[in-house]
Design an enzyme around this catalytic site. Structure first.
Site, mmCIF file in Angstrom:
data_model
loop_
_atom_site.group_PDB
_atom_site.id
_atom_site.type_symbol
_atom_site.label_atom_id
_atom_site.label_comp_id
_atom_site.label_asym_id
_atom_site.label_seq_id
_atom_site.Cartn_x
_atom_site.Cartn_y
_atom_site.Cartn_z
ATOM 1 N N HIS A 36 0.862 -1.185 0.000
ATOM 2 C CA HIS A 36 0.000 0.000 0.000
ATOM 3 C C HIS A 36 0.892 1.228 0.000
ATOM 4 O O HIS A 36 2.136 1.102 -0.046
ATOM 5 C CB HIS A 36 -0.947 -0.029 1.202
ATOM 6 C CG HIS A 36 -0.261 -0.290 2.512
ATOM 7 N ND1 HIS A 36 0.648 0.598 3.063
ATOM 8 C CD2 HIS A 36 -0.314 -1.343 3.364
ATOM 9 C CE1 HIS A 36 1.100 0.125 4.208
ATOM 10 N NE2 HIS A 36 0.549 -1.069 4.417
ATOM 11 N N ASP A 37 0.284 2.409 0.103
ATOM 12 C CA ASP A 37 1.078 3.637 0.000
ATOM 13 C C ASP A 37 2.113 3.777 1.111
ATOM 14 O O ASP A 37 3.102 4.491 0.944
ATOM 15 C CB ASP A 37 0.159 4.871 -0.013
ATOM 16 C CG ASP A 37 -0.472 5.065 -1.385
ATOM 17 O OD1 ASP A 37 0.003 4.425 -2.352
ATOM 18 O OD2 ASP A 37 -1.438 5.838 -1.494
ATOM 19 N N GLY A 38 1.875 3.133 2.261
ATOM 20 C CA GLY A 38 2.881 3.155 3.334
ATOM 21 C C GLY A 38 4.169 2.485 2.859
ATOM 22 O O GLY A 38 5.264 3.045 2.994
ATOM 23 N N HIS A 39 4.031 1.282 2.285
ATOM 24 C CA HIS A 39 5.216 0.591 1.745
ATOM 25 C C HIS A 39 5.862 1.428 0.636
ATOM 26 O O HIS A 39 7.085 1.560 0.577
ATOM 27 C CB HIS A 39 4.817 -0.754 1.130
ATOM 28 C CG HIS A 39 4.235 -1.744 2.089
ATOM 29 N ND1 HIS A 39 2.924 -2.164 2.025
ATOM 30 C CD2 HIS A 39 4.788 -2.425 3.128
ATOM 31 C CE1 HIS A 39 2.696 -3.061 2.971
ATOM 32 N NE2 HIS A 39 3.801 -3.232 3.665
ATOM 33 N N LYS A 151 5.359 3.062 11.652
ATOM 34 C CA LYS A 151 4.075 2.395 11.940
ATOM 35 C C LYS A 151 4.302 1.235 12.916
ATOM 36 O O LYS A 151 3.509 1.002 13.811
ATOM 37 C CB LYS A 151 3.468 1.907 10.621
ATOM 38 C CG LYS A 151 2.477 0.785 10.719
ATOM 39 C CD LYS A 151 1.119 1.288 11.073
ATOM 40 C CE LYS A 151 0.048 0.238 11.243
ATOM 41 N NZ LYS A 151 0.342 -1.136 11.079
ATOM 42 N N GLN A 155 9.159 -2.521 16.371
ATOM 43 C CA GLN A 155 9.961 -3.278 15.393
ATOM 44 C C GLN A 155 11.154 -2.445 14.907
ATOM 45 O O GLN A 155 12.262 -2.966 14.743
ATOM 46 C CB GLN A 155 9.079 -3.675 14.213
ATOM 47 C CG GLN A 155 9.835 -4.259 13.032
ATOM 48 C CD GLN A 155 8.900 -4.741 11.951
ATOM 49 O OE1 GLN A 155 8.334 -5.819 12.061
ATOM 50 N NE2 GLN A 155 8.717 -3.959 10.904
ATOM 51 N N SER A 187 -2.333 -0.288 6.512
ATOM 52 C CA SER A 187 -1.819 -1.591 6.911
ATOM 53 C C SER A 187 -2.376 -2.643 5.965
ATOM 54 O O SER A 187 -3.525 -2.531 5.521
ATOM 55 C CB SER A 187 -2.278 -1.905 8.345
ATOM 56 O OG SER A 187 -2.116 -3.279 8.616
ATOM 57 N N SER A 188 -1.577 -3.658 5.686
ATOM 58 C CA SER A 188 -2.064 -4.759 4.840
ATOM 59 C C SER A 188 -3.266 -5.428 5.509
ATOM 60 O O SER A 188 -4.127 -5.983 4.838
ATOM 61 C CB SER A 188 -0.959 -5.791 4.631
ATOM 62 O OG SER A 188 0.197 -5.143 4.148
ATOM 63 N N ARG A 189 -3.316 -5.353 6.827
ATOM 64 C CA ARG A 189 -4.416 -5.993 7.558
ATOM 65 C C ARG A 189 -5.733 -5.236 7.400
ATOM 66 O O ARG A 189 -6.794 -5.794 7.675
ATOM 67 C CB ARG A 189 -4.075 -6.124 9.041
ATOM 68 C CG ARG A 189 -2.948 -7.098 9.299
ATOM 69 C CD ARG A 189 -2.559 -7.122 10.762
ATOM 70 N NE ARG A 189 -1.290 -7.799 10.952
ATOM 71 C CZ ARG A 189 -1.151 -9.103 11.132
ATOM 72 N NH1 ARG A 189 -2.210 -9.870 11.174
ATOM 73 N NH2 ARG A 189 0.040 -9.638 11.280
#
Ligand code: AMP
Length: 285
Positions: A36-39, A151, A155, A187-189
């Site tokens: 998504h745009d975050g990645h 995000k 991690q 998020s992918s989720r």
């Protein structure tokens, strides 16, 4: 235009060796796909910092706590490759499970301190899985720079600790969280949320931001967080796994805002576990 896809460490190393021989700077952007745009913001940042950008796509079984969660995780390699091509990423590394963890694989990297509490407490073994796969990706790609999202704030700390402790010669760079217009952290989720859940999910980011603003101007931490928790639950979340104020630089728990903080949350909405965090700037002297 398409992005070359490489599936073996052997092929990856051959290409990386050519780049290194030409003196090129290499960046890696590790992902689990469903981009998504975050990645994509990480890929854009990497493209400005390096000559070559490797995006990795591997749904890492070792960082999942539940087989059902792993099975349900979205897998959209063709669409992911199509999103990367116009950006100008140089290579998509998509190893399969046997390539990453061949028969006999027996190594686990375990990090203390920054893994304690928050997601580390809720997801036993999760950060061992993250640290192990990220160490492998760093060594496989031999990248000079690695881009990770804020995000996943804990991690990011774990990965920085990993590189520092193991003397892996890579600069770990954190990039800001990309949000939808309504504030929900991408998020992918999120793909798994129903229309109703999407509306409810907005409350998480809104509450987090409002609480951070209140704490930043001096509201008492415990009361503010307790009210925020109530608001998230009454919006329709099943549970709030954690909602905590931590120090931004080392994740130490903070009962008062005595330096820059981060407010971090994880909450369960239907079948989906959402996490988010925002900065709480220290304004005192
Ligand atoms: P994932 O595919 O969820 O493992 O995430 C891969 C990378 O993308 C990690 O460094 C994440 O922190 C980062 N990332 C995920 N969502 C976002 C977002 N909304 N904004 C910025 N980075 C993100």
């Amino acid at each position: 235009m398409s992005v070359p896809i490489v599936r073996t460490v052997f092929d990856l190393r051959r290409i990386v060796a050519e780049w290194r021989a030409a003196g090129e700077k290499i960046a890696v952007v590790p992902t689990m796909g469903a981009l998504h745009d975050g990645h994509l913001s990480l890929v854009r940042a990497a493209l400005t910092g390096a000559d070559r950008v490797i995006v990795t796509l591997f749904v890492n079984p070792k960082q999942f706590n539940s087989a059902a969660d792993l099975a349900a995780y979205p897998r959209t390699e063709v669409e992911d490759a199509a999103k990367l091509a116009p950006l100008g990423a140089d290579l998509l590394f998509c190893p399969d499970g046997d390539e990453m963890y061949p028969a006999g694989f027996a190594t686990t990297i375990s990090i203390t301190g920054v893994t304690e509490g928050l997601c580390g407490a809720q997801r036993p073994g999760h950060f061992d899985g993250v640290a192990t796969v990220v160490a492998k990706l760093f060594l496989q790609t031999q990248a000079d720079l690695a881009y990770f999202g804020e995000k996943d704030f804990q991690q990011l700390h774990v990965v920085k600790r990993l590189a520092a402790d193991l003397n892996i010669p890579i600069d770990v760079i954190g990039c800001p969280t990309i949000r939808e217009e309504n504030g929900l952290a991408m998020s992918s989720r999120n793909m798994r949320l129903s229309d109703t859940e999407r509306k409810t999910a907005i409350v998480l980011a809104a509450t987090l931001m409002e609480s951070a603003t209140r704490i930043a101007v001096g509201a008492p931490v415990e009361v503010t967080l307790s009210e925020a928790r109530d608001r998230i639950l009454s919006a329709g979340f099943q549970s709030v796994e954690y909602l905590e104020l931590r120090a931004e630089d080392d994740l130490a728990p903070l009962s008062d805002l005595e330096r820059n903080g981060r407010l971090l949350v994880a909450a369960q909405l239907g079948e989906t576990r959402l996490i988010d965090n925002v900065q709480v700037p220290f304004q005192g002297g």
